[in-house]
Scaffold this motif. Sequence first.
Motif, PDB file in Angstrom:
ATOM      1  N   CYS A 236      23.774  61.301  27.441  1.00 52.71           N
ATOM      2  CA  CYS A 236      24.245  62.028  28.625  1.00 52.71           C
ATOM      3  C   CYS A 236      23.388  61.682  29.843  1.00 52.71           C
ATOM      4  CB  CYS A 236      24.183  63.533  28.369  1.00 52.71           C
ATOM      5  SG  CYS A 236      24.617  64.538  29.806  1.00 52.71           S
ATOM      6  N   ASP A 237      24.048  61.437  30.989  1.00 53.00           N
ATOM      7  CA  ASP A 237      23.329  61.189  32.229  1.00 53.00           C
ATOM      8  C   ASP A 237      23.958  61.937  33.399  1.00 53.00           C
ATOM      9  OD1 ASP A 237      21.246  60.120  33.691  1.00 53.00           O
ATOM     10  OD2 ASP A 237      22.265  58.231  34.111  1.00 53.00           O
ATOM     11  N   GLY A 238      24.981  62.738  33.104  1.00 51.76           N
ATOM     12  CA  GLY A 238      25.643  63.482  34.165  1.00 51.76           C
ATOM     13  C   GLY A 238      26.220  64.782  33.667  1.00 51.76           C
ATOM     14  N   VAL A 239      26.039  65.844  34.444  1.00 49.46           N
ATOM     15  CA  VAL A 239      26.621  67.150  34.140  1.00 49.46           C
ATOM     16  C   VAL A 239      27.221  67.698  35.428  1.00 49.46           C
ATOM     17  CG1 VAL A 239      26.195  69.512  33.353  1.00 49.46           C
ATOM     18  CG2 VAL A 239      24.967  67.612  32.290  1.00 49.46           C
ATOM     19  N   ALA A 240      28.407  68.279  35.346  1.00 53.00           N
ATOM     20  CA  ALA A 240      29.049  68.875  36.511  1.00 53.00           C
ATOM     21  C   ALA A 240      29.747  70.162  36.089  1.00 53.00           C
ATOM     22  CB  ALA A 240      30.045  67.907  37.136  1.00 53.00           C
ATOM     23  N   PHE A 241      30.022  71.023  37.072  1.00 52.06           N
ATOM     24  CA  PHE A 241      30.631  72.321  36.797  1.00 52.06           C
ATOM     25  C   PHE A 241      31.815  72.526  37.730  1.00 52.06           C
ATOM     26  CE2 PHE A 241      30.745  77.039  37.456  1.00 52.06           C
ATOM     27  CZ  PHE A 241      31.081  77.391  36.160  1.00 52.06           C
ATOM     28  N   ASP A 242      32.947  72.936  37.151  1.00 44.26           N
ATOM     29  CA  ASP A 242      34.126  73.292  37.926  1.00 44.26           C
ATOM     30  C   ASP A 242      34.138  74.805  38.082  1.00 44.26           C
ATOM     31  OD1 ASP A 242      36.792  74.046  38.697  1.00 44.26           O
ATOM     32  OD2 ASP A 242      37.502  72.079  38.064  1.00 44.26           O
ATOM     33  N   ASN A 243      33.854  75.284  39.290  1.00 42.33           N
ATOM     34  CA  ASN A 243      33.732  76.719  39.531  1.00 42.33           C
ATOM     35  C   ASN A 243      35.045  77.475  39.346  1.00 42.33           C
ATOM     36  OD1 ASN A 243      30.880  77.472  40.764  1.00 42.33           O
ATOM     37  ND2 ASN A 243      31.415  75.450  41.556  1.00 42.33           N
ATOM     38  N   HIS A 244      36.166  76.778  39.476  1.00 36.98           N
ATOM     39  CA  HIS A 244      37.464  77.435  39.344  1.00 36.98           C
ATOM     40  C   HIS A 244      37.891  77.539  37.881  1.00 36.98           C
ATOM     41  CE1 HIS A 244      37.725  77.211  43.685  1.00 36.98           C
ATOM     42  NE2 HIS A 244      37.491  75.909  43.617  1.00 36.98           N
ATOM     43  N   LEU A 245      37.741  76.442  37.147  1.00 36.49           N
ATOM     44  CA  LEU A 245      38.090  76.450  35.720  1.00 36.49           C
ATOM     45  C   LEU A 245      37.011  77.098  34.874  1.00 36.49           C
ATOM     46  CD1 LEU A 245      39.535  72.837  35.226  1.00 36.49           C
ATOM     47  CD2 LEU A 245      40.801  74.962  35.653  1.00 36.49           C
ATOM     48  N   LYS A 246      35.787  77.194  35.418  1.00 31.68           N
ATOM     49  CA  LYS A 246      34.611  77.680  34.680  1.00 31.68           C
ATOM     50  C   LYS A 246      34.310  76.764  33.501  1.00 31.68           C
ATOM     51  CE  LYS A 246      32.898  81.017  35.921  1.00 31.68           C
ATOM     52  NZ  LYS A 246      31.920  81.250  36.992  1.00 31.68           N
ATOM     53  N   ASP A 247      34.443  75.474  33.725  1.00 31.81           N
ATOM     54  CA  ASP A 247      34.163  74.477  32.691  1.00 31.81           C
ATOM     55  C   ASP A 247      32.960  73.620  33.092  1.00 31.81           C
ATOM     56  OD1 ASP A 247      36.271  75.207  31.020  1.00 31.81           O
ATOM     57  OD2 ASP A 247      37.687  73.840  31.996  1.00 31.81           O
ATOM     58  N   VAL A 248      32.124  73.318  32.094  1.00 31.57           N
ATOM     59  CA  VAL A 248      30.991  72.417  32.252  1.00 31.57           C
ATOM     60  C   VAL A 248      31.377  71.078  31.640  1.00 31.57           C
ATOM     61  CG1 VAL A 248      28.527  72.080  31.860  1.00 31.57           C
ATOM     62  CG2 VAL A 248      29.465  74.403  31.932  1.00 31.57           C
ATOM     63  N   PHE A 249      31.094  69.982  32.347  1.00 35.98           N
ATOM     64  CA  PHE A 249      31.421  68.641  31.872  1.00 35.98           C
ATOM     65  C   PHE A 249      30.130  67.848  31.689  1.00 35.98           C
ATOM     66  CE2 PHE A 249      34.954  70.183  34.382  1.00 35.98           C
ATOM     67  CZ  PHE A 249      36.065  69.866  33.622  1.00 35.98           C
ATOM     68  N   ALA A 250      29.979  67.228  30.525  1.00 33.43           N
ATOM     69  CA  ALA A 250      28.818  66.384  30.241  1.00 33.43           C
ATOM     70  C   ALA A 250      29.310  64.992  29.874  1.00 33.43           C
ATOM     71  CB  ALA A 250      27.990  66.969  29.104  1.00 33.43           C
ATOM     72  N   SER A 251      28.977  64.000  30.711  1.00 31.02           N
ATOM     73  CA  SER A 251      29.390  62.616  30.456  1.00 31.02           C
ATOM     74  C   SER A 251      28.322  61.919  29.629  1.00 31.02           C
ATOM     75  CB  SER A 251      29.617  61.869  31.775  1.00 31.02           C
ATOM     76  OG  SER A 251      28.493  61.995  32.624  1.00 31.02           O
ATOM     77  N   CYS A 252      28.746  61.309  28.536  1.00 33.73           N
ATOM     78  CA  CYS A 252      27.806  60.769  27.554  1.00 33.73           C
ATOM     79  C   CYS A 252      28.103  59.285  27.307  1.00 33.73           C
ATOM     80  CB  CYS A 252      27.890  61.547  26.249  1.00 33.73           C
ATOM     81  SG  CYS A 252      27.687  63.336  26.502  1.00 33.73           S
ATOM     82  N   GLY A 253      27.049  58.468  27.396  1.00 38.19           N
ATOM     83  CA  GLY A 253      27.191  57.025  27.329  1.00 38.19           C
ATOM     84  C   GLY A 253      27.735  56.491  26.025  1.00 38.19           C
ATOM     85  N   GLU A 254      27.737  57.304  24.977  1.00 36.23           N
ATOM     86  CA  GLU A 254      28.302  56.831  23.709  1.00 36.23           C
ATOM     87  C   GLU A 254      29.819  56.716  23.787  1.00 36.23           C
ATOM     88  OE1 GLU A 254      29.350  60.442  20.720  1.00 36.23           O
ATOM     89  OE2 GLU A 254      27.231  59.877  20.768  1.00 36.23           O
ATOM     90  N   GLY A 255      30.419  57.306  24.849  1.00 37.46           N
ATOM     91  CA  GLY A 255      31.858  57.194  25.040  1.00 37.46           C
ATOM     92  C   GLY A 255      32.611  58.486  24.848  1.00 37.46           C
TER      93      GLY A 255
END
Length: 323
Positions: A236-255
């Motif tokens: 993982c090298d990136g994390v973002a949050f959607d304030n409307h959906l209340k979802d956390v996204f973690a992008s991971c280099g393994e795919g």
Amino acid sequence: MFILFIPDGKAQDPSFQLSKTFRVGSPGGWDYIAVGPDNKIYISHGSHVVILDEKKGDSVGVIPNTFGVHGIAFYETLGKGYTSNGRTNSVTVFDIGTGKVLNQIPTGQNPDAILFDAFSHTIITCNGRSHDLSIIDPVTEQVVGTVFLDGKPETAVSDEAGRIFVNIEDKNEITVVDVVHKNVITSWSLSPGDGPTGLAIDRKTKRLFAGCDKWLMVMDAISGAIVGKYPIGNGCDGVAFDNHLKDVFASCGEGVLTIIHESSASSFKVIANVPTKRSARTLAVDEKRHEVFLPAADTEKGASGERLRPLPGTFQVLVVCKR
């Protein structure tokens, strides 16, 4: 919402899917990607920033001579954008409307992540080699403060109330900075989280989301207490949050793009692991369109112990959306 249960026992939300791919193709490495205030996406790409139309993926511009560029930030009121240039220890200032380069601002050594803090109206860089933050006045375009840290800052977020939270990658902690007085308040351990990289915040629930080695650590932004840990992909090298959906996204280099839903300040659940591409390790979220953008490339194995090498001409941006 219908939830599909997959063989490994984790709930999978089928409404998230890889919807399209924007082909860029030009050579060079990459780091962060950002959604601009102008319906464009900005992608760090070696010695320049590529600008794409957010809907069609067409190339609409380039910010040149940003050598070793890592991140992109915007101050919409001034109509300006900023890039952190690791090789030249500088920030490039550009006009959002035209893409024209306006200035170069010296910073600390190897500026990595960059952000605009809406509370102090400053631009802040995380300087990986000099282990500090550079605080820039966007009106005078001068560094007006340096905050020294006890380790390597990877990325930072603001609570927009006077505090900046910084992932310290080599110390496995989050350091809290007073942006007004420009000093360190305290540091909090992320243990058992290791090697924090991406960082996001929910300002309403006062929760920090730190992407660590195979775990997303959730921390109370008031006390520093660990609220929970949730499995994510490797690299993982990136994390973002959607304030409307209340979802956390973690992008991971393994795919894989791991998606974790926040039901409340104390209740979280992994709802999806969307296949992406090996090397898709950073991301940006458009909270209006609920789309996630991930830069990536086709890869080949290097020598033993080396990271995967991108194949020339395959640079692209993956788009994951909610149906």
